[in-house]
Structure formats: C-alpha cells, structure tokens
Design a protein around this motif. Structure first.
Motif, PDB file in Angstrom:
ATOM      1  N   GLY A   1      -2.826  11.776  12.902  1.00 55.71           N
ATOM      2  CA  GLY A   1      -4.152  11.645  13.480  1.00 55.71           C
ATOM      3  C   GLY A   1      -5.293  11.796  12.501  1.00 55.71           C
ATOM      4  N   LYS A   2      -4.984  11.959  11.203  1.00 54.47           N
ATOM      5  CA  LYS A   2      -6.033  12.146  10.203  1.00 54.47           C
ATOM      6  C   LYS A   2      -5.913  11.071   9.119  1.00 54.47           C
ATOM      7  N   ARG A   3      -7.062  10.664   8.602  1.00 51.61           N
ATOM      8  CA  ARG A   3      -7.065   9.687   7.521  1.00 51.61           C
ATOM      9  C   ARG A   3      -6.787  10.391   6.197  1.00 51.61           C
ATOM     10  N   VAL A   4      -5.971   9.740   5.368  1.00 48.52           N
ATOM     11  CA  VAL A   4      -5.601  10.313   4.069  1.00 48.52           C
ATOM     12  C   VAL A   4      -6.059   9.376   2.960  1.00 48.52           C
ATOM     13  N   GLY A   5      -5.926   9.847   1.718  1.00 47.53           N
ATOM     14  CA  GLY A   5      -6.491   9.141   0.583  1.00 47.53           C
ATOM     15  C   GLY A   5      -5.651   8.020   0.010  1.00 47.53           C
ATOM     16  N   TYR A   6      -5.172   7.131   0.860  1.00 50.29           N
ATOM     17  CA  TYR A   6      -4.462   5.919   0.433  1.00 50.29           C
ATOM     18  C   TYR A   6      -5.113   4.721   1.108  1.00 50.29           C
ATOM     19  N   ILE A   7      -5.278   3.632   0.365  1.00 50.08           N
ATOM     20  CA  ILE A   7      -5.846   2.442   0.976  1.00 50.08           C
ATOM     21  C   ILE A   7      -4.775   1.680   1.752  1.00 50.08           C
ATOM     22  N   ASP A   8      -5.237   0.942   2.725  1.00 51.43           N
ATOM     23  CA  ASP A   8      -4.402   0.056   3.539  1.00 51.43           C
ATOM     24  C   ASP A   8      -4.236  -1.261   2.777  1.00 51.43           C
ATOM     25  N   PRO A   9      -3.022  -1.604   2.309  1.00 54.56           N
ATOM     26  CA  PRO A   9      -2.851  -2.850   1.546  1.00 54.56           C
ATOM     27  C   PRO A   9      -3.030  -4.098   2.395  1.00 54.56           C
ATOM     28  N   GLY A  10      -3.078  -3.943   3.720  1.00 53.66           N
ATOM     29  CA  GLY A  10      -3.335  -5.077   4.596  1.00 53.66           C
ATOM     30  C   GLY A  10      -4.818  -5.337   4.806  1.00 53.66           C
ATOM     31  N   GLN A  11      -5.671  -4.503   4.209  1.00 54.95           N
ATOM     32  CA  GLN A  11      -7.115  -4.617   4.366  1.00 54.95           C
ATOM     33  C   GLN A  11      -7.691  -5.410   3.176  1.00 54.95           C
ATOM     34  N   PRO A  12      -8.122  -6.661   3.397  1.00 57.89           N
ATOM     35  CA  PRO A  12      -8.607  -7.491   2.285  1.00 57.89           C
ATOM     36  C   PRO A  12      -9.741  -6.859   1.484  1.00 57.89           C
ATOM     37  N   ALA A  13     -10.667  -6.180   2.154  1.00 57.30           N
ATOM     38  CA  ALA A  13     -11.798  -5.587   1.436  1.00 57.30           C
ATOM     39  C   ALA A  13     -11.338  -4.470   0.505  1.00 57.30           C
ATOM     40  N   ALA A  14     -10.354  -3.696   0.927  1.00 55.22           N
ATOM     41  CA  ALA A  14      -9.828  -2.629   0.081  1.00 55.22           C
ATOM     42  C   ALA A  14      -9.127  -3.213  -1.140  1.00 55.22           C
ATOM     43  N   ARG A  15      -8.326  -4.256  -0.920  1.00 57.33           N
ATOM     44  CA  ARG A  15      -7.646  -4.899  -2.048  1.00 57.33           C
ATOM     45  C   ARG A  15      -8.669  -5.478  -3.028  1.00 57.33           C
ATOM     46  N   LYS A  16      -9.704  -6.100  -2.493  1.00 54.38           N
ATOM     47  CA  LYS A  16     -10.740  -6.701  -3.335  1.00 54.38           C
ATOM     48  C   LYS A  16     -11.404  -5.644  -4.207  1.00 54.38           C
ATOM     49  N   TYR A  17     -11.679  -4.485  -3.645  1.00 55.12           N
ATOM     50  CA  TYR A  17     -12.293  -3.400  -4.415  1.00 55.12           C
ATOM     51  C   TYR A  17     -11.405  -2.985  -5.589  1.00 55.12           C
ATOM     52  N   GLU A  18     -10.121  -2.773  -5.324  1.00 60.31           N
ATOM     53  CA  GLU A  18      -9.220  -2.329  -6.388  1.00 60.31           C
ATOM     54  C   GLU A  18      -9.080  -3.407  -7.466  1.00 60.31           C
ATOM     55  N   ILE A  19      -8.999  -4.651  -7.065  1.00 58.81           N
ATOM     56  CA  ILE A  19      -8.858  -5.730  -8.042  1.00 58.81           C
ATOM     57  C   ILE A  19     -10.128  -5.865  -8.880  1.00 58.81           C
ATOM     58  N   GLU A  20     -11.283  -5.686  -8.269  1.00 54.24           N
ATOM     59  CA  GLU A  20     -12.528  -5.741  -9.036  1.00 54.24           C
ATOM     60  C   GLU A  20     -12.575  -4.618 -10.073  1.00 54.24           C
ATOM     61  N   LEU A  21     -12.068  -3.450  -9.720  1.00 53.74           N
ATOM     62  CA  LEU A  21     -11.992  -2.363 -10.692  1.00 53.74           C
ATOM     63  C   LEU A  21     -11.050  -2.712 -11.840  1.00 53.74           C
ATOM     64  N   ILE A  22      -9.892  -3.267 -11.513  1.00 54.99           N
ATOM     65  CA  ILE A  22      -8.933  -3.666 -12.554  1.00 54.99           C
ATOM     66  C   ILE A  22      -9.566  -4.673 -13.507  1.00 54.99           C
ATOM     67  N   LEU A  23     -10.230  -5.675 -12.955  1.00 52.84           N
ATOM     68  CA  LEU A  23     -10.835  -6.707 -13.793  1.00 52.84           C
ATOM     69  C   LEU A  23     -11.943  -6.135 -14.666  1.00 52.84           C
ATOM     70  N   GLU A  24     -12.720  -5.226 -14.119  1.00 53.61           N
ATOM     71  CA  GLU A  24     -13.762  -4.582 -14.908  1.00 53.61           C
ATOM     72  C   GLU A  24     -13.154  -3.820 -16.077  1.00 53.61           C
ATOM     73  N   LEU A  25     -12.073  -3.099 -15.811  1.00 49.45           N
ATOM     74  CA  LEU A  25     -11.393  -2.319 -16.846  1.00 49.45           C
ATOM     75  C   LEU A  25     -10.902  -3.209 -17.984  1.00 49.45           C
ATOM     76  N   ILE A  26     -10.181  -4.264 -17.651  1.00 46.89           N
ATOM     77  CA  ILE A  26      -9.552  -5.071 -18.703  1.00 46.89           C
ATOM     78  C   ILE A  26     -10.535  -6.022 -19.386  1.00 46.89           C
ATOM     79  N   LYS A  27     -11.663  -6.324 -18.748  1.00 46.42           N
ATOM     80  CA  LYS A  27     -12.677  -7.149 -19.402  1.00 46.42           C
ATOM     81  C   LYS A  27     -13.548  -6.328 -20.342  1.00 46.42           C
ATOM     82  N   GLN A  28     -13.822  -5.084 -19.979  1.00 45.87           N
ATOM     83  CA  GLN A  28     -14.697  -4.240 -20.797  1.00 45.87           C
ATOM     84  C   GLN A  28     -13.999  -3.676 -22.015  1.00 45.87           C
TER      85      GLN A  28
END
Length: 399
Positions: A141-168
């Motif tokens: 009944g409580k939310r925990v600190g893992y993203i839902d991989p079925g949530q497109p917006a959550a996946r997009k956020y993580e991928i944007e972070l990855i791309l920022e990391l490897i481009k910088q």
C-alpha cells in the motif's frame, strides 16, 4: 561514403535497427574493457584532484584496467552537472569530470555505473517520485523508490539522464545496475491498469499486505512462508508483463546510446542465473539482452563466501552466458552479504572464477580491495582467463 553528413545519418539509422535485431550480438563485436575492473565510490576524493590522481595511479598499479565509478546512485542522485535532474538530486556536480580526467591520465578506462530503476531504493521514494507518484512501484500500500518500467515518462527521464551523462563526458562505456524490478511483491499503476483491462483483476488487491522480501543475489533464500500473491494463478502473467516492460526499456536504452555515441559499449551487473527461477520478483531478463545484442559484456554476481557456493555461482553464471560473449564474475570483497577476510581469500576467488571460465573479473569495491594491497594487486596482474591461461585466445563474436 564521400558525404560525412550522410554517413552520420546512416549510422544513426542503422545502429538502432541493429540493436533491436536478435542477431545484433553477432554483427557488433563485443567490446570487453580489459581483464579486471573495480567499482569505485571515491567519496571526498572527487573534490581533491591531487589525491584522486594518486588513487588512480594506485588502481592502475594494482593491475586494474577499468573503473566503474558511481554516476547515478540508488538514491536517484547524480554525480555530474545535470540539467535533466532537479538541483536537489545533484550529489557532486564536478565528480564525473574529475574522475574521467584523472582515470584517463592514469591509463584507466571509465565505465560509469548508472543505477537505472532506483529513485530512492527499497523504502522511501525520492523527490522525483514524490512529484510523480504514478511512476513508482507500490508495495504493501506504499510507494517505494523504484520506477515503473511500463511508464513511458519515467523511462524517458532515465534515458535523458543516460544521454546527458555520455554526451558530457568522454567515458569508455556505460555500466547499468538496478535494471530490474524491486525484489518484493508489489504492483505498478500501468500494470494495474493493464490487468484490470485484460483480466478484470486488480493487482492492488492481490498484492495487498504481501511485501515480504524474496531471494537475494547473495544466495540467501526467502522465508518459507511465500507471499500469498505469488500463488495467484495470474501472478506468472504479472511476472511476464514486468519482464516485457524491462526488456522494452533495455531496447530503448541501447537504441538511444547507439544514436548518441555509436559503438559505446554497454554492460550490466545482474544477480545471475538463479533469478530465472525460485522466489524472485526482479524480472531481470539479461539473457534476452545478450541475445538481442543490447549488451556488450555482463558481470553477474559472485557474492558468495564459501568456496563451494562461489564455485557453484560462478559455474552456473558462466554456463548461462554464450561462450562467445564476455562474462565477468563480480567478486564481492566486502558487501552486505559478507566479506573476504584477506588477500589470500581474494586470490582464491580469482582462481575459482578462472576455473569456471570467466573472461574477466570485477571487484566490489576499490575501497575494500585496496586494504589487501600489495598482495591482491600482484595476483590481479598475473591473472589470466582460462582460455588465455591455456594459450588459446578467448572467443569473441566476429565483427
């Protein structure tokens, strides 16, 4: 190809297609980073260039070829000057710049660790998930600190972070960790909606009050009283659904990295072959990631603290990875599951990993391993994979 602009366009189009192709692992050579790597935390060293440079030279002198510093932590905080992450989620903006510079100066490759699905970890969600509660897993009944991989917006956020990391940063690879679901019974909002639509079953009711931890990467078994949710006839379909979402997420990561940094190797730490059976909720299908060509090498867990347990874990993991694919055994010098007492114990696990057919070694962590120098370093310098020890080159996929 005379026109460089057209060449770049073709690379951007073709490589993502290869990443999604089941035969991609045979078309793109696996890019192993060397024979030995080590996870590094560095702590305050990231703020002291002179001390950091000295540590890098010490790591190189111990026979290490590549380092795995933490770029994104389980808390969701990042160690670079990010514009994607909120300011409160930036741990040390100068860390990655300093680490890459000093590592390369010492002759070390850098494969930063990116903890993909964790935004707070097994208990409390971080500020990101507080702002986006529908992105989080729900347990008891409580939310925990893992993203839902079925949530497109959550996946997009993580991928944007990855791309920022490897481009910088001119990193030499990308190491994924926590590319999995939490290992407790729970559900997600996207999964709940899918099951209500398809099966007229509410996952929230099935999983209610069933948050007991399952088996672990350290070989520890779950309690005998398995969660009642796991006995529900639809629970295997929920596991399949999670696995499919994570596989789709992994495919997206590979395609995005290919477009941003063509040819950059991607690896992943995983719990190992045992997660395909028994009491596990992780849904981490790394065998498919290898077969599909989404990874270039893999380092399954070797967090075991008797010779027999380590030998069994190393052997079953090596047997689960194709012979032409680089498999690095991760030796847990000091983890939450146990500790190796001395340099002799480290050397013993190195020998057992070689005997099991490991192509390389990864140690967790430098801070633990450094306590056993210089003996451990001398052993690392002379260690060779089994195939090379016999005088035969280790097999690799053809380019």
């Amino acid at each position: 190809m005379k026109n460089p602009r057209i060449s770049r366009l073709l690379v951007g189009l073709v490589l993502p297609l290869l990443a999604a192709c089941p035969m991609a692992s045979n078309l793109r050579a696996a890019q192993a980073p060397g024979k030995a790597g080590v996870y590094c935390k560095f702590g305050d060293l990231g703020k002291n260039p002179e001390a950091l440079a000295g540590t890098m030279r010490q790591i190189k002198g111990a026979g290490i070829d590549f380092i795995l510093p933490y770029a994104k932590l389980t808390s969701g905080k990042v160690n670079w000057a990010s514009r994607v992450a909120a300011p409160e989620l930036i741990e040390n903006a100068a860390f990655m710049d300093a680490v890459v510079k000093e590592a390369h100066a010492a002759g070390l490759k850098v494969h930063p660790v990116f903890c993909v699905a964790t935004e707070g970890g097994d208990t409390t969600p971080n500020r990101l998930l507080e702002r986006h509660p529908d992105w989080a897993f729900v347990q008891e009944g409580k939310r925990v600190g893992y993203i839902d991989p079925g949530q497109p917006a959550a996946r997009k956020y993580e991928i944007e972070l990855i791309l920022e990391l490897i481009k910088q940063h001119p990193v030499d690879g990308l190491s994924l960790d926590y590319m999995r679901a939490p290992n407790r019974v729970g559900y997600t909002e996207t999964g709940r909606a899918a099951f209500l639509s398809t099966h007229k079953v509410d996952l929230a009711k099935i999983a209610s009050g069933q948050g007991a931890a399952q088996d672990t990467e350290g070989g520890k078994k779950a309690a005998a009283s398995a969660a009642a949710a796991r006995k529900h006839p639809l629970w295997p379909e929920w596991q399949t659904w999670k696995r499919e979402q994570l596989n789709g997420f992994m495919r997206e990561i590979r395609a995005a990295v290919n477009e941003a940094r063509p040819g950059l190797p991607i690896s992943s730490y995983c719990w190992g072959a045992q997660t395909y059976g028994g009491s596990f909720e992780t849904a981490q299908d790394w065998k498919t990631w290898i077969q599909a060509g989404w990874l270039d090498w893999i380092n399954p867990s070797g967090y075991r603290y008797t010779d027999d347990e380590f030998t069994k874990a190393a052997a079953v993991n090596r047997a689960s990875v194709p012979r032409d694919f680089p498999c690095y055994i991760t030796i847990g010098v000091s983890t939450s599951h146990g500790k190796l007492p001395d340099a002799a114990a480290v050397k013993k696990q190195m020998d057992l990993a070689r005997d099991a057919g490991a192509d390389g070694l990864v140690f967790f962590t430098w801070e633990a391993l450094s306590k056993f120098l210089p003996e451990a370093g001398e052993a690392i310098k002379i260690w060779q994979p089994a195939a090379k020890a016999r005088g035969n080159p280790a097999p690799r996929p053809a380019r």
